[in-house]
Design an enzyme around this catalytic site. Structure first.
Site, PDB file in Angstrom:
ATOM      1  N   ASP A   1     -10.945   2.935   4.037  1.00 58.46           N
ATOM      2  CA  ASP A   1     -11.266   1.377   4.011  1.00 58.46           C
ATOM      3  C   ASP A   1     -12.892   1.108   3.941  1.00 58.46           C
ATOM      4  OD1 ASP A   1      -9.510  -0.697   4.158  1.00 58.46           O
ATOM      5  OD2 ASP A   1      -8.931  -0.236   5.973  1.00 58.46           O
TER       6      ASP A   1
ATOM      7  N   LYS B   1       0.882  -1.230  -0.046  1.00 59.01           N
ATOM      8  CA  LYS B   1       0.042   0.150  -0.037  1.00 59.01           C
ATOM      9  C   LYS B   1       0.833   1.197   0.071  1.00 59.01           C
ATOM     10  CE  LYS B   1      -3.814  -2.479   2.109  1.00 59.01           C
ATOM     11  NZ  LYS B   1      -4.449  -2.880   3.528  1.00 59.01           N
TER      12      LYS B   1
ATOM     13  N   GLN C   1      -4.414  -1.523   9.548  1.00 62.79           N
ATOM     14  CA  GLN C   1      -4.335  -2.801   9.043  1.00 62.79           C
ATOM     15  C   GLN C   1      -5.111  -3.901   9.849  1.00 62.79           C
ATOM     16  OE1 GLN C   1      -3.740  -3.389   5.739  1.00 62.79           O
ATOM     17  NE2 GLN C   1      -3.875  -5.612   5.950  1.00 62.79           N
TER      18      GLN C   1
HETATM   19  N1  GUN Z   1      -7.234  -6.814   6.403  1.00 58.51           N
HETATM   20  C1  GUN Z   1      -7.486  -7.709   5.292  1.00 58.51           C
HETATM   21  N2  GUN Z   1      -8.325  -6.817   4.437  1.00 58.51           N
HETATM   22  C2  GUN Z   1      -8.089  -5.687   4.770  1.00 58.51           C
HETATM   23  C3  GUN Z   1      -8.711  -4.369   4.157  1.00 58.51           C
HETATM   24  O1  GUN Z   1      -8.998  -4.171   2.981  1.00 58.51           O
HETATM   25  N3  GUN Z   1      -8.137  -3.310   4.908  1.00 58.51           N
HETATM   26  C4  GUN Z   1      -7.737  -3.332   6.102  1.00 58.51           C
HETATM   27  N4  GUN Z   1      -7.421  -2.152   6.970  1.00 58.51           N
HETATM   28  N5  GUN Z   1      -7.357  -4.641   6.662  1.00 58.51           N
HETATM   29  C5  GUN Z   1      -7.378  -5.583   5.960  1.00 58.51           C
END
Ligand code: GUN
Length: 295
Positions: free
Chosen positions: A121, A54, A98
């Site tokens: 998100d 990311k 995350q």
């Molecule tokens: N963990 C697995 N998928 C995601 C996601 O799309 N966003 C976040 N923040 N954590 C995750």
């Protein structure tokens, strides 16, 4: 029939190219640089890879990025204090914490603390609610990536029988909601199957579009699908290592067998994965435009 392979890598590359141009134009015309903060608590290897990707993609596109690696032993209060600072920081338009978080931290408390305007998100209840009523500013990244893959691959969603395996808050529930809306690129008849579903095969065999987020390899086998189905495999399962020490990834679908019946199918890796990160970038750009009053 042998399926067309739907390349998430290629579709993501196209969208990133579009975003790169938009980001350059925002800088030139409005002196606006979208900013994303990523927060990783602990050192889970898979999460480290995701957050690293990311951050790297942000930089490639011209998004300002800040990364916070916080020890697993951090207290909930410390994490909330970090989020509060990011909520108030005008350089930061998007905040991504995350998941999963360590057990001693209450995930909902953290997600609720993120300013909904910076919730790239789409996990804050305000944004989840807005999605329900078709008013979302930010669609959750993986489901949005799936919708874009379908649209950009020319798959007809309007009126399709869509069957989803899995009801998670991150994939199953939001993709059901997105494809259910009376909108372009949606308007499907949606069925969500889960561990309580009595006869999964009855449902999957009816699917025109089958979206699989079940969390285990070979959850979908060839006998479970009809000829001509479109299959989107959201699974990421690490089933071992190559002699060079690289993880071997497979999805939730028996790819080799199902591709012989499907019209189109996403591979793992190179399917949904690259789209998720790209949609995060798109949401960050949108957050910056909202903050600047441009939309
Ligand atoms: N963990 C697995 N998928 C995601 C996601 O799309 N966003 C976040 N923040 N954590 C995750």
């Amino acid at each position: 029939m042998t399926a067309k392979i739907i390349s998430g890598t290629e579709t993501a590359r196209q969208i990133r190219e579009e975003l790169k141009q938009e980001i350059a134009s925002l800088k030139e015309k409005h002196n606006l640089v979208p900013g994303l903060a990523t927060v990783l608590v602990g050192a889970d290897p898979a999460s480290q890879v995701y957050v690293g990707a990311k951050e790297k993609t942000s930089k490639e596109l011209g998004i300002y990025s800040e990364r916070y690696d916080i020890p697993a032993e951090t207290t909930q209060a410390e994490l909330l204090a970090r989020i509060d600072r990011l909520n108030k920081d005008p350089k930061i338009h998007g905040i991504l914490v995350q998941l999963p978080l360590p057990k001693h931290i209450k995930e909902t408390d953290i997600l609720y603390a993120i300013d909904p305007k910076k919730d790239v998100d789409g996990f804050h209840p305000v944004n989840v609610g807005k999605l329900m009523i078709g008013e979302a500013d930010y669609l959750p990244c993986t489901p949005h990536g799936i919708q874009q893959l379908l649209i950009r691959s020319g798959i007809e969603i309007d009126g399709a029988e869509v069957v989803i395996l899995g009801r998670s808050n991150i994939v199953g529930k939001p993709i059901a909601n997105i494809l259910l809306q009376k909108k372009e690129g949606a308007n499907a008849t949606v069925t969500v199957c889960h561990t309580g579903t009595r006869d999964i095969k009855f449902h999957t065999r009816r699917a025109d579009i089958l979206i699989v987020a079940a969390g285990r390899p070979k959850a979908v086998t060839a006998d479970m699908v009809k000829e001509g189905v479109v299959v989107i495999d959201v699974g990421v399962n690490r089933i071992g290592k190559t002699p060079e020490g690289k993880s071997i990834l497979v999805g939730d679908v028996d790819f080799e067998a199902v591709k012989e019946k499907a019209k189109a199918i996403t591979p793992v890796p190179g399917g949904v994965g690259p789209m998720t990160i790209t949609m995060l970038m798109l949401n960050t750009v949108k957050a910056a435009k909202i903050a600047a009053g441009l939309i």
